[in-house]
Design a protein around this motif. Structure first.
Motif, PDB file in Angstrom:
ATOM      1  N   LYS A  16       0.830  -1.217   0.000  1.00 15.99           N
ATOM      2  CA  LYS A  16       0.000   0.000   0.000  1.00 15.99           C
ATOM      3  C   LYS A  16       0.860   1.260   0.000  1.00 15.99           C
ATOM      4  N   SER A  17       1.810   1.309   0.929  1.00 17.54           N
ATOM      5  CA  SER A  17       2.653   2.495   1.055  1.00 17.54           C
ATOM      6  C   SER A  17       3.508   2.695  -0.189  1.00 17.54           C
ATOM      7  N   HIS A  18       3.979   1.598  -0.752  1.00 17.05           N
ATOM      8  CA  HIS A  18       4.800   1.671  -1.955  1.00 17.05           C
ATOM      9  C   HIS A  18       3.981   2.256  -3.105  1.00 17.05           C
ATOM     10  N   LEU A  19       2.753   1.755  -3.275  1.00 16.21           N
ATOM     11  CA  LEU A  19       1.883   2.259  -4.335  1.00 16.21           C
ATOM     12  C   LEU A  19       1.603   3.743  -4.135  1.00 16.21           C
ATOM     13  N   LEU A  20       1.335   4.126  -2.891  1.00 19.05           N
ATOM     14  CA  LEU A  20       1.041   5.532  -2.581  1.00 19.05           C
ATOM     15  C   LEU A  20       2.219   6.426  -2.963  1.00 19.05           C
ATOM     16  N   LYS A  21       3.432   5.992  -2.607  1.00 13.19           N
ATOM     17  CA  LYS A  21       4.619   6.795  -2.905  1.00 13.19           C
ATOM     18  C   LYS A  21       4.881   6.876  -4.403  1.00 13.19           C
ATOM     19  N   MET A  22       4.675   5.760  -5.106  1.00 16.14           N
ATOM     20  CA  MET A  22       4.872   5.772  -6.552  1.00 16.14           C
ATOM     21  C   MET A  22       3.891   6.726  -7.230  1.00 16.14           C
ATOM     22  N   LEU A  23       2.625   6.690  -6.786  1.00 16.27           N
ATOM     23  CA  LEU A  23       1.620   7.598  -7.346  1.00 16.27           C
ATOM     24  C   LEU A  23       2.003   9.054  -7.099  1.00 16.27           C
ATOM     25  N   SER A  24       2.486   9.340  -5.886  1.00 14.48           N
ATOM     26  CA  SER A  24       2.841  10.720  -5.560  1.00 14.48           C
ATOM     27  C   SER A  24       3.992  11.219  -6.427  1.00 14.48           C
ATOM     28  N   LEU A  25       4.957  10.348  -6.703  1.00 13.25           N
ATOM     29  CA  LEU A  25       6.109  10.742  -7.519  1.00 13.25           C
ATOM     30  C   LEU A  25       5.730  10.905  -8.983  1.00 13.25           C
ATOM     31  N   VAL A  26       4.987   9.937  -9.511  1.00  9.86           N
ATOM     32  CA  VAL A  26       4.634   9.969 -10.929  1.00  9.86           C
ATOM     33  C   VAL A  26       3.716  11.153 -11.242  1.00  9.86           C
ATOM     34  N   MET A  27       2.721  11.384 -10.373  1.00 13.99           N
ATOM     35  CA  MET A  27       1.733  12.433 -10.647  1.00 13.99           C
ATOM     36  C   MET A  27       2.290  13.833 -10.441  1.00 13.99           C
ATOM     37  N   SER A  28       3.417  13.943  -9.731  1.00 11.53           N
ATOM     38  CA  SER A  28       4.011  15.267  -9.527  1.00 11.53           C
ATOM     39  C   SER A  28       4.936  15.665 -10.667  1.00 11.53           C
ATOM     40  N   GLY A  29       5.124  14.758 -11.640  1.00  9.02           N
ATOM     41  CA  GLY A  29       5.972  15.076 -12.785  1.00  9.02           C
ATOM     42  C   GLY A  29       7.447  15.050 -12.484  1.00  9.02           C
ATOM     43  N   ARG A  30       7.848  14.264 -11.477  1.00  7.22           N
ATOM     44  CA  ARG A  30       9.257  14.219 -11.059  1.00  7.22           C
ATOM     45  C   ARG A  30      10.157  13.613 -12.135  1.00  7.22           C
ATOM     46  N   SER A  31      11.383  14.105 -12.172  1.00  7.53           N
ATOM     47  CA  SER A  31      12.411  13.547 -13.056  1.00  7.53           C
ATOM     48  C   SER A  31      13.636  13.213 -12.219  1.00  7.53           C
ATOM     49  N   ILE A  32      14.307  12.126 -12.575  1.00  8.03           N
ATOM     50  CA  ILE A  32      15.531  11.719 -11.888  1.00  8.03           C
ATOM     51  C   ILE A  32      16.612  11.503 -12.934  1.00  8.03           C
ATOM     52  N   GLU A  33      17.694  12.278 -12.795  1.00  3.21           N
ATOM     53  CA  GLU A  33      18.812  12.210 -13.736  1.00  3.21           C
ATOM     54  C   GLU A  33      18.332  12.381 -15.177  1.00  3.21           C
ATOM     55  N   GLY A  34      17.409  13.305 -15.365  1.00  5.50           N
ATOM     56  CA  GLY A  34      16.931  13.622 -16.701  1.00  5.50           C
ATOM     57  C   GLY A  34      15.867  12.695 -17.246  1.00  5.50           C
ATOM     58  N   VAL A  35      15.498  11.684 -16.477  1.00  9.97           N
ATOM     59  CA  VAL A  35      14.469  10.735 -16.931  1.00  9.97           C
ATOM     60  C   VAL A  35      13.164  11.034 -16.202  1.00  9.97           C
ATOM     61  N   ARG A  36      12.101  11.274 -16.970  1.00  7.58           N
ATOM     62  CA  ARG A  36      10.806  11.532 -16.350  1.00  7.58           C
ATOM     63  C   ARG A  36      10.184  10.217 -15.878  1.00  7.58           C
ATOM     64  N   LEU A  37       9.726  10.195 -14.636  1.00  6.33           N
ATOM     65  CA  LEU A  37       9.151   8.970 -14.091  1.00  6.33           C
ATOM     66  C   LEU A  37       7.914   8.530 -14.857  1.00  6.33           C
ATOM     67  N   ARG A  38       7.149   9.480 -15.361  1.00  6.53           N
ATOM     68  CA  ARG A  38       5.953   9.126 -16.116  1.00  6.53           C
ATOM     69  C   ARG A  38       6.317   8.286 -17.346  1.00  6.53           C
ATOM     70  N   ASP A  39       7.449   8.607 -17.979  1.00 10.55           N
ATOM     71  CA  ASP A  39       7.856   7.850 -19.164  1.00 10.55           C
ATOM     72  C   ASP A  39       8.229   6.415 -18.818  1.00 10.55           C
ATOM     73  N   VAL A  40       8.818   6.227 -17.617  1.00 14.54           N
ATOM     74  CA  VAL A  40       9.179   4.875 -17.175  1.00 14.54           C
ATOM     75  C   VAL A  40       7.931   4.008 -17.058  1.00 14.54           C
ATOM     76  N   PHE A  41       6.855   4.580 -16.507  1.00 10.45           N
ATOM     77  CA  PHE A  41       5.634   3.804 -16.316  1.00 10.45           C
ATOM     78  C   PHE A  41       4.835   3.656 -17.609  1.00 10.45           C
ATOM     79  N   LEU A  42       4.862   4.671 -18.463  1.00  9.17           N
ATOM     80  CA  LEU A  42       4.133   4.580 -19.726  1.00  9.17           C
ATOM     81  C   LEU A  42       4.650   3.429 -20.588  1.00  9.17           C
ATOM     82  N   LYS A  43       5.963   3.149 -20.490  1.00  7.38           N
ATOM     83  CA  LYS A  43       6.541   2.051 -21.274  1.00  7.38           C
ATOM     84  C   LYS A  43       5.973   0.697 -20.858  1.00  7.38           C
ATOM     85  N   LYS A  44       5.482   0.608 -19.633  1.00  7.84           N
ATOM     86  CA  LYS A  44       4.998  -0.669 -19.115  1.00  7.84           C
ATOM     87  C   LYS A  44       3.543  -0.950 -19.486  1.00  7.84           C
ATOM     88  N   ILE A  45       2.855   0.052 -20.071  1.00  8.96           N
ATOM     89  CA  ILE A  45       1.426  -0.095 -20.356  1.00  8.96           C
ATOM     90  C   ILE A  45       1.227  -0.552 -21.794  1.00  8.96           C
TER      91      ILE A  45
END
Length: 313
Positions: A16-45
C-alpha cells in the motif's frame, strides 16, 4: 464534485505504502537524472486505451503532498482536537516552504508570499541580523522576538511598537478550521501559472490512525468533502488503510455507521491489494530472469541445492 477520494487497502506487506509513494512521484511530474518517471511507467502499459488515459492524467500539472498521518497528527492531539486537520495544514505549509511547526509564523510567511514580498523579507532580515530567516524562525516568537520585531519594523518602515503589535496579532488571531485550510488551498491553486493545476494529498496509514474513532473519521470526511467543493475538484486525497473502508465502517455501532456512510460515498475510488498482488510482485519483479540470468541461477542452484534443502529443513 462528489468524488475526490481514493482509499487503498490491503494486509500488512501488500504494498500500500509503496503504491502511494509511486503515485505521488509519478503524478508530480518528477524527473531523476533527466528521466521523467511518467515515461518509465508509460513504457509498461500495453493497453492503448489505458495508456491514453494515463497520458491525459499526467498532462495536468499537479503537486503532491506525501506524509504519514501518525508521524504528524500525533503531535497535534495535545494542541488541537482536530489532529487530522492539523497534519494536513502542517504538511501543506511545509510544501510551500513555510515554517510547519508554528501556525502564526506560517501565516506571517503566507501573507508576505501572497504579496510577493517573502523573498524581500528574507533578504532584509539577513541584511539586518547577519543570519538566515529560515534558521532563526523557530525561535522568532521566543528568544528572538526583539530581533523579529526590529526587523519587521525596518522592513515595513514602521515603529518597533507597531511591529510588535502586528506580531502579537498573528499569535492571537491564529486558528485552524476546515474552511480556512481549504480556502488557503484554493487560493494557492488560483495563484499557479496554469489554472488547471491540481494538488494531491497522499496520506499513509489513515486506517490505523482513525481506527474506530468517530470524530477522526468524520473529520477526514469533512476535509475531503470541503476540499473538493472549495477547489472545484482540483484537490484530491489518497489514503491507505489495512482495512477496507466498508469493513472499517461495518465494525462500529449502528449510529456511528450512519455517520460513516458519508465517507464511503466520498471515497468512491477504492483499491484493494490482495496477497496475490504481493506474489505477482515477487515473482515478476524480483525472481523472473532473462535467459542469461536463468543460466546463472541454474548453475548456482545445482551448486547450492543441498545447502538450501538443509536450511529449509
Amino acid at each position: 464534485y462528489p468524488y475526490n477520494g481514493v482509499w487503498i487497502s490491503g494486509y500488512f506487506g501488500s504494498g500500500k505504502s509503496h503504491l502511494l509513494k509511486m503515485l505521488s512521484l509519478v503524478m508530480s511530474g518528477r524527473s531523476i537524472e533527466g528521466v521523467r518517471l511518467r515515461d518509465v511507467f508509460l513504457k509498461k502499459i500495453d493497453d492503448a486505451l489505458f495508456r491514453a488515459d494515463f497520458e491525459k492524467i499526467l498532462s495536468l500539472p499537479s503537486t503532491s503532498v506525501l506524509f504519514n498521518i501518525e508521524q504528524h497528527a500525533e503531535q497535534a492531539k495535545a494542541k488541537s482536537e482536530n489532529a487530522i486537520l492539523y497534519a494536513f495544514e502542517r504538511m501543506f505549509n511545509r510544501m510551500r516552504g513555510y515554517y510547519a511547526d508554528s501556525g502564526p509564523i506560517a501565516a506571517f510567511e503566507r501573507d508576505l508570499d501572497e504579496e510577493d514580498q517573502l523573498s524581500a523579507w528574507k533578504a532584509s532580515f539577513k541584511a539586518k541580523n547577519g543570519k538566515e530567516w529560515d534558521e532563526q524562525r523557530p525561535k522568532a516568537l521566543l528568544l528572538g522576538r526583539r530581533a523579529f520585531s526590529d526587523s519587521l519594523a525596518s522592513f515595513r518602515g514602521i515603529s518597533g511598537d507597531e511591529a510588535a503589535k502586528i506580531i502579537e496579532q498573528y499569535e492571537k488571531n491564529y486558528s485552524i478550521t476546515v474552511d480556512g485550510f481549504c480556502g488557503e488551498v484554493a487560493r494557492w491553486l488560483d495563484r499557479q501559472e496554469d489554472k488547471k493545476h491540481r494538488i494531491n494529498f497522499f496520506v499513509d496509514e489513515v486506517g490505523q490512525f482513525i481506527a474506530d474513532d468517530t470524530k477522526l473519521m468524520l473529520s477526514l470526511q469533512t476535509i475531503v468533502e470541503t476540499l473538493g467543493v472549495v477547489t472545484g475538484g482540483r484537490a484530491w486525497v489518497f489514503v491507505t488503510s489495512q482495512e477496507a473502508i466498508d469493513k472499517l465502517v461495518g465494525e462500529v455501532s449502528k449510529r456511528q455507521s450512519m455517520d460513516f456512510s458519508k465517507i464511503i460515498g466520498r471515497f468512491k475510488f477504492r483499491v484493494a491489494l490482495s496477497s496475490a498482488d504481493v506474489r505477482e510482485v515477487i515473482q515478476k519483479r524480483l525472481l523472473e530472469k532473462n535467459e542469461s540470468g536463468v543460466e546463472v541461477l541454474r548453475e548456482n542452484y545445482h551448486r547450492e541445492k543441498d545447502s538450501l534443502r538443509t536450511v529449509f529443513t
